[in-house]
Write an enzyme that holds these catalytic residues in place. Structure first.
Site: not given
Ligand code: UDP
Length: 342
Positions: A126, A151, A155
């Site tokens: 991302s 989050y 990643k």
């Protein structure tokens, strides 16, 4: 010879669209998904669109034995790893769940790939790994930054784990794809984004307001240092993104080492531009009001997608109008998502 590719998280939003593109490109597809945030009906819909039913394993990718069983039944040529928790706000409330699940899945997958000699992996990363305060547009040569939520860190850390694994195994081929803001849906209206509960992301929220499931959209902040005061993002049609995965897996096969690509259009749009375009394209009014800023939002975020064009021969071709039209087509045909159907 037909290549077989495993898609972890294969019944999710991006996984399902990638499955369609891969099948249409002649790949054999195996889906693994524990259905914690997606529907089994996606498998039927993929078959309806492509005429081919992908193999489906309802398993948790972090479950070693279940994944071993899958690898022993299927002769895999490569893996695209989508599986993971993805709700930014929830990741702040349950950070350990996010680290355990997302990092656990990545490591388990790498272990089982190693055991079975599978050497090609494409990872669903991302733009959030660029962190805060960087110059726009983001280029792949910029270092990963300080993420603003767990989050994002999962990643960033998964990218690091994959990079380290690749350094230790010279036969491993790793492609890291940094997505910007995927929206839209397959033009058939048969697959699309189906968030559980109140949507966190802009486009599903707008679409649910348009279809009458929510009263109005709150636009988070109108005092940013941007042309109209609302945040700008690089929205990309999910079918363009899916095509990027087809290019990435073909690129990754048979090579070694790590390569990272931005998948975005290179053109940012503001929240107001998205809402106005959706209303125009759908012909449905989308009531909205301004609210306070949302914690952690950057004013601007967009990609320099030149590397993917030069190296992969990929370019996002669909417009914001296409994205809004297809998101609306999906929402109108499936007002309550997959589970809402008869
Ligand atoms: N946004 C908004 N209202 C919403 C959801 C999102 O104004 O209900 C804005 C958000 O502040 C950001 C943009 O829409 O500027 C895109 O947000 P989204 O959560 O879709 O993606 P992000 O860029 O945060 O990953």
């Amino acid at each position: 010879m037909t290549k077989t590719i495993l898609l972890t998280g294969g019944t999710g939003f991006i996984g399902s669209h990638t499955a369609v593109e891969m099948i249409q490109e002649g790949y054999r597809i195996v889906l693994a998904d524990d259905l914690s945030n997606s529907s089994r009906k996606v498998v039927d819909r993929i078959e309806e669109i492509t005429g081919t039913r992908p193999a489906f394993y309802p398993i948790d990718v972090a479950d070693r034995e279940a994944l071993r069983d899958l690898f022993s039944r299927e002769r895999l040529d490569g893996v695209i790893h989508f599986a993971g928790f993805k709700a930014v706000g929830e990741s702040t409330e349950k950070p350990l769940d996010y680290y355990e699940n997302n990092l656990g899945a990545t490591m388990n997958l790498l272990r089982v790939m190693e055991e079975f000699g599978v050497k090609t992996i494409v990872f669903s990363s991302s733009a959030t790994v660029y962190g805060q305060g960087g110059l726009m547009p983001c280029t792949e040569t910029m270092p990963r930054g300080v993420c603003v939520n767990p989050y994002g860190w999962t990643k960033s850390m998964s990218e690091q784990i994959l990079t380290d694994a690749s350094a230790a195994d010279p036969d491993l081929s790793v492609v890291l794809l940094r997505y910007f803001n995927p929206i839209g849906a397959h033009p058939s209206g048969l697959i699309g984004e189906d968030p559980q509960g109140i949507p966190n992301n802009l486009m599903p929220f707008v679409a649910q307001v348009a279809v009458g499931r929510r009263e109005e959209l709150t636009i988070f902040g109108n005092d940013y240092d941007t042309p109209d005061g609302t945040c700008r993002r690089d929205y990309i049609h999910v079918c363009d993104l899916a095509e990027g995965h087809v290019k990435a897996i073909a690129f990754g096969e048979g090579r070694k080492g790590v390569e990272v690509f931005n998948l975005g259009t290179g053109t940012p749009y503001s929240v107001l531009e998205v809402v106005e375009t959706f209303a125009r394209v759908s012909g449905v009014s989308v009531p909205w009001r301004f609210g306070p800023r949302r914690a952690g939002d950057l004013p601007d975020l967009w990609a320099d997608p030149a590397k993917a064009t030069e190296v992969l021969g990929w370019k996002a071709g669909r417009t914001l109008e296409d994205m809004c039209r297809d998101a609306w087509n999906w929402q109108r045909n499936n007002p309550r998502g997959y589970e809402g159907e008869e």
